[in-house]
Design a protein around this motif. Structure first.
Motif, short mmCIF file in Angstrom:
data_model
loop_
_atom_site.label_atom_id
_atom_site.label_comp_id
_atom_site.label_asym_id
_atom_site.label_seq_id
_atom_site.Cartn_x
_atom_site.Cartn_y
_atom_site.Cartn_z
N GLN A 70 9.76 -16.56 -8.28
CA GLN A 70 8.59 -16.74 -7.42
C GLN A 70 8.63 -15.80 -6.23
O GLN A 70 7.60 -15.26 -5.80
N VAL A 71 9.81 -15.59 -5.70
CA VAL A 71 9.94 -14.67 -4.55
C VAL A 71 9.61 -13.26 -4.97
O VAL A 71 8.93 -12.51 -4.26
N LYS A 72 10.05 -12.85 -6.15
CA LYS A 72 9.76 -11.50 -6.63
C LYS A 72 8.26 -11.31 -6.88
O LYS A 72 7.68 -10.27 -6.53
N GLU A 73 7.59 -12.31 -7.49
CA GLU A 73 6.15 -12.19 -7.74
C GLU A 73 5.35 -12.12 -6.44
O GLU A 73 4.40 -11.37 -6.32
N LYS A 74 5.72 -12.91 -5.48
CA LYS A 74 5.02 -12.88 -4.20
C LYS A 74 5.20 -11.55 -3.51
O LYS A 74 4.28 -11.00 -2.89
N THR A 75 6.39 -10.98 -3.62
CA THR A 75 6.65 -9.67 -3.00
C THR A 75 5.85 -8.58 -3.69
O THR A 75 5.35 -7.65 -3.06
#
Length: 402
Positions: A70-75
Motif C-alpha cells: 500500500q505504501v508503494k502504490e501511494k508513493t
C-alpha cells in the motif's frame, strides 16, 4: 526495573521490549490473565516476538507485506515533483479530457445522426427556415353533462310548474304565478310574499293546490320547494291579478300597432283568450301606460317643433323649414297644422347631380297622430330615388300642396 521482567517494559536505543497487563479481578471469570503483546516499529523494520506461535507469525508477516504494498502504490500515484506550486487554474487535472473524444463517442451515441463536435463547422443551430411546424393535435373536449335542473322559460305561452324548478329571482316567480292564475282562471293568494320566500294557495276553500318557492341555501337559486298541482275548484270570470300592468305587458304589440283601439275591444280580447272580465278602467290605464312608455308623450314633442326647426337650420345651412299652426281651432291654444322641410344638402345635390324630374306622392300616417305625409322625389345619376323635400299635413288639399 529489570528489562527482562515479564511484567514491565521500556523502549530505548532501538530495542524491543514486551509489556504485559493484567486484567482486573472482576474479569477473571472470563479470563484469568490476558497478556497483550505490542510491537513497536523502529527504523522501518519489525522484530518478531519469540513468544508468538507459528500461525501468529504467518499472519503478522502477511500484514507487514500488505502494508508495504500500500505504501508503494501511494508513493507511485502521487509524484510530489509534478505538483505545481504556483497558482492553479480551474481546469487543473482536466487537460486531457477532450483528447480523442471523437474516437470514443462516434458510433456509440445511438441513432443514425452523425456525431458533431461543438467546434466542427455546421454543428451550430441554423437560422434557415425548415419544414413548417405542424399544428397541435386538437382533441375535442369531453361533452358537458346535461344539467338535471329545470329552468323556467319566461317566453313560454303556457306557464307550468315543476318541483325544484329554478327561477331567476322572486320577481320572476311572482310574475309566473300571476300569469298562471289568469291562464288557469283561478284566484290564488300569496302569503307570505317576501323576497326570500313566496307561498301561494288557491283562494277557494277546500282546494289543496299550493306551491312554495324560496332561495336555496346551497346554490342561492330561487326554486320551487313544495308543489301540489291538484285543483278541486271551478274557473272564475274575475281575477284581481289581471291588473293594468299585466294587460299592458301582454297586449303591448296590439296596442302599438293599433293606437286607436277601443277599450271595449281590449275587453273582448281578454275575454276571448282567457275567459275573464276586466273593467274599462283597467283597459284605459293599460293603454295609456303603453302609449306613454313605448310611444312617448307626443304633446311634449309637438311643443318642441320650433326647437327642432332651429336645430336643423343650425346644423345644415340653407335648410328651409316652415311650420304652420292655428289658434282658432281651439280657443286659447296653438294647434299644429303642418310642417315643411327641405334640407340644404339635398337641395344642392338635386341641383348639381340629379335629373330635372320631380315626382309627388302622399301617404297616410297611421299612428297616434293622424295626418298625411307628402313627399317630393327625383332621380339621381344611377336612376335611383332621391328625396328633395317632404311635408306633414292634416289632409291632402290644393292648399297643402301649394
Amino acid at each position: 526495573m529489570d528489562d527482562s521482567s515479564p511484567t514491565s517494559g521500556r523502549l530505548f536505543n532501538g530495542s524491543i521490549s514486551t509489556i504485559a497487563f493484567y486484567t482486573p479481578a472482576r474479569h477473571r471469570k472470563v479470563m484469568a490473565l490476558t497478556i497483550v503483546t505490542l510491537q513497536f516499529h523502529y527504523g522501518g523494520c519489525f522484530v518478531s516476538n519469540p513468544t508468538l506461535s507459528d500461525l501468529d507469525e504467518e499472519l503478522l508477516q502477511a500484514r507487514q507485506s500488505n502494508i508495504q504494498e500500500q505504501v508503494k502504490e501511494k508513493t507511485a500515484r502521487v509524484n510530489l515533483d509534478e505538483i505545481p506550486s504556483g497558482p492553479v487554474g480551474i481546469d487543473a487535472g482536466f487537460e486531457d479530457i477532450n483528447k480523442e473524444k471523437r474516437r470514443r463517442f462516434e458510433g456509440n451515441l445511438g441513432g443514425d445522426d452523425p456525431y458533431f463536435d461543438s467546434s466542427d463547422p455546421g454543428s451550430d443551430i441554423s437560422e434557415d427556415e425548415g419544414d413548417p411546424v405542424e399544428n397541435d393535435e386538437v382533441v375535442d373536449p369531453a361533452p358537458r353533462k346535461e344539467s338535471t335542473k329545470i329552468y323556467f322559460d319566461p317566453t313560454a305561452k303556457k306557464v307550468l310548474f315543476q318541483l325544484y324548478m329554478v327561477f331567476l329571482n322572486h320577481i320572476e316567480f311572482r310574475e309566473a304565478l300571476q300569469t298562471y292564475s289568469i291562464q288557469k282562471g283561478v284566484n290564488i293568494k300569496l302569503k307570505p310574499n317576501e323576497k326570500e320566500r313566496i307561498r301561494a294557495k288557491c283562494n277557494k276553500k277546500g282546494c289543496p293546490w299550493h306551491i312554495l318557492g324560496s332561495i336555496d341555501g346551497n346554490t342561492g337559486n330561487f326554486s320551487v320547494k313544495t308543489y301540489f298541482p291538484v285543483h278541486k275548484c271551478f274557473k272564475r270570470t274575475r281575477n284581481k291579478l289581471c291588473t293594468p300592468i299585466w294587460i299592458s305587458k301582454h297586449y303591448k304589440e296590439r296596442i302599438m300597432s293599433e293606437p286607436t283601439i277601443k277599450l271595449h275591444q281590449i275587453q273582448f280580447l281578454i275575454q276571448k283568450q282567457y275567459g275573464l272580465y276586466v273593467s274599462k278602467t283597467s283597459c284605459r290605464k293599460a293603454k295609456l301606460r303603453v302609449m306613454n312608455e313605448h310611444m312617448g308623450d307626443f304633446r311634449e314633442e309637438f311643443a318642441r317643433l320650433y326647437d327642432y326647426a332651429e336645430q336643423l337650420k343650425t346644423t345644415n345651412p340653407e335648410t328651409t323649414v316652415s311650420i304652420r299652426t292655428s289658434k282658432n281651432t281651439i280657443p286659447g291654444k296653438e294647434v299644429f297644422m303642418s310642417i315643411y322641410i327641405c334640407l340644404g344638402s339635398l337641395k344642392i345635390g338635386w341641383k348639381e347631380g340629379c335629373r330635372r324630374i320631380i315626382g309627388l306622392d302622399g301617404a297616410f300616417l297611421k299612428s297616434v297622430c293622424k295626418g298625411e305625409l307628402l313627399s317630393c322625389i327625383s332621380k339621381d345619376g344611377n336612376n335611383q330615388m332621391y328625396p328633395i323635400a317632404w311635408a306633414v299635413v292634416d289632409k291632402e288639399t290644393k292648399d297643402t300642396w301649394s
